[in-house]
Design a protein around this motif. Structure first.
Motif, PDB file in Angstrom:
ATOM      1  N   PHE A   1      38.210  35.400  30.216  1.00  0.00           N
ATOM      2  CA  PHE A   1      38.597  35.188  31.616  1.00  0.00           C
ATOM      3  C   PHE A   1      37.715  36.025  32.546  1.00  0.00           C
ATOM      4  O   PHE A   1      37.177  35.516  33.534  1.00  0.00           O
ATOM      5  CB  PHE A   1      40.074  35.556  31.827  1.00  0.00           C
ATOM      6  CG  PHE A   1      40.496  35.470  33.261  1.00  0.00           C
ATOM      7  CD1 PHE A   1      40.789  34.234  33.825  1.00  0.00           C
ATOM      8  CD2 PHE A   1      40.592  36.603  34.046  1.00  0.00           C
ATOM      9  CE1 PHE A   1      41.169  34.140  35.150  1.00  0.00           C
ATOM     10  CE2 PHE A   1      40.963  36.517  35.378  1.00  0.00           C
ATOM     11  CZ  PHE A   1      41.258  35.289  35.933  1.00  0.00           C
ATOM     12  N   ALA A   2      37.542  37.305  32.219  1.00  0.00           N
ATOM     13  CA  ALA A   2      36.722  38.187  33.050  1.00  0.00           C
ATOM     14  C   ALA A   2      35.254  37.718  33.073  1.00  0.00           C
ATOM     15  O   ALA A   2      34.615  37.704  34.126  1.00  0.00           O
ATOM     16  CB  ALA A   2      36.806  39.629  32.551  1.00  0.00           C
ATOM     17  N   TRP A   3      34.747  37.324  31.921  1.00  0.00           N
ATOM     18  CA  TRP A   3      33.368  36.825  31.822  1.00  0.00           C
ATOM     19  C   TRP A   3      33.158  35.645  32.768  1.00  0.00           C
ATOM     20  O   TRP A   3      32.195  35.587  33.508  1.00  0.00           O
ATOM     21  CB  TRP A   3      33.083  36.422  30.379  1.00  0.00           C
ATOM     22  CG  TRP A   3      31.755  35.789  30.151  1.00  0.00           C
ATOM     23  CD1 TRP A   3      31.455  34.450  30.231  1.00  0.00           C
ATOM     24  CD2 TRP A   3      30.523  36.434  29.817  1.00  0.00           C
ATOM     25  NE1 TRP A   3      30.129  34.239  29.955  1.00  0.00           N
ATOM     26  CE2 TRP A   3      29.540  35.447  29.692  1.00  0.00           C
ATOM     27  CE3 TRP A   3      30.169  37.765  29.589  1.00  0.00           C
ATOM     28  CZ2 TRP A   3      28.226  35.722  29.365  1.00  0.00           C
ATOM     29  CZ3 TRP A   3      28.859  38.048  29.257  1.00  0.00           C
ATOM     30  CH2 TRP A   3      27.904  37.044  29.149  1.00  0.00           C
ATOM     31  N   ASN A   4      34.101  34.710  32.751  1.00  0.00           N
ATOM     32  CA  ASN A   4      33.973  33.525  33.587  1.00  0.00           C
ATOM     33  C   ASN A   4      34.084  33.850  35.070  1.00  0.00           C
ATOM     34  O   ASN A   4      33.508  33.149  35.899  1.00  0.00           O
ATOM     35  CB  ASN A   4      35.017  32.472  33.196  1.00  0.00           C
ATOM     36  CG  ASN A   4      34.695  31.836  31.859  1.00  0.00           C
ATOM     37  OD1 ASN A   4      33.617  31.996  31.314  1.00  0.00           O
ATOM     38  ND2 ASN A   4      35.660  31.117  31.321  1.00  0.00           N
ATOM     39  N   GLN A   5      34.804  34.910  35.418  1.00  0.00           N
ATOM     40  CA  GLN A   5      34.919  35.306  36.824  1.00  0.00           C
ATOM     41  C   GLN A   5      33.640  35.963  37.321  1.00  0.00           C
ATOM     42  O   GLN A   5      33.304  35.874  38.503  1.00  0.00           O
ATOM     43  CB  GLN A   5      36.099  36.264  37.018  1.00  0.00           C
ATOM     44  CG  GLN A   5      37.439  35.687  36.653  1.00  0.00           C
ATOM     45  CD  GLN A   5      37.744  34.390  37.373  1.00  0.00           C
ATOM     46  OE1 GLN A   5      37.651  34.308  38.576  1.00  0.00           O
ATOM     47  NE2 GLN A   5      38.073  33.349  36.616  1.00  0.00           N
TER      48      GLN A   5
END
Length: 140
Positions: free
Chosen positions: A134-138
């Motif tokens: 999730f953080a990577w995609n943000q």
């Protein structure tokens, strides 16, 4: 990772992650155009059945039936693509490197744990990996 993506290409690979003294396989699918993680799965082994299940889950989450899958020479990935009737090609470099970048970052971030989730259960490691995705995609 969110659902509903419709990429033209999907880079798929697996790598070993250590949980305590045991090896687990991290499967990941990445959109090489955006570097967005599409799906991850942490499994205790690497088999054709598990690879097929990974692709089935990926297909349920995203519209990838018309995508070209970029895989390395791993037999389970080839088998899964064939079983699902997906278009795939072997690629060692190029667009498939996007999934390798994700693995490199996961391993970099776990290197403070000696590249191992020490004293962690599989569910804990899987939760961390989902949070990482999730953080990577943000951030991309």
């Amino acid at each position: 990772p969110e659902t509903g993506c419709s990429p033209d290409h999907v880079a798929v690979d697996e790598t070993v992650i250590r949980l305590n003294n045991e090896q687990y396989w991290l499967y990941a699918a990445v959109d090489p155009d955006t570097n967005e993680l599409l799906h991850t799965k942490l499994e205790p082994t690497r088999t054709n059945v598990i690879a097929r299940a990974f692709f089935a889950e990926l297909r349920e989450k995203h519209d990838v039936d018309d995508a070209v899958f970029l895989i390395d020479g791993a037999a389970p990935l080839k088998d899964a693509c064939q079983r699902h009737g997906l278009d795939f090609r072997y690629e060692r470099h190029g667009n498939r490197n996007s999934v390798e970048r994700v693995f490199r970052e996961v391993k970099r971030r776990t290197s403070s744990f000696s590249n191992c989730f020490s004293n962690a259960q599989r569910d804990t490691a899987d939760d961390w990996l989902q949070s990482f995705a999730f953080a990577w995609n943000q951030l991309i």
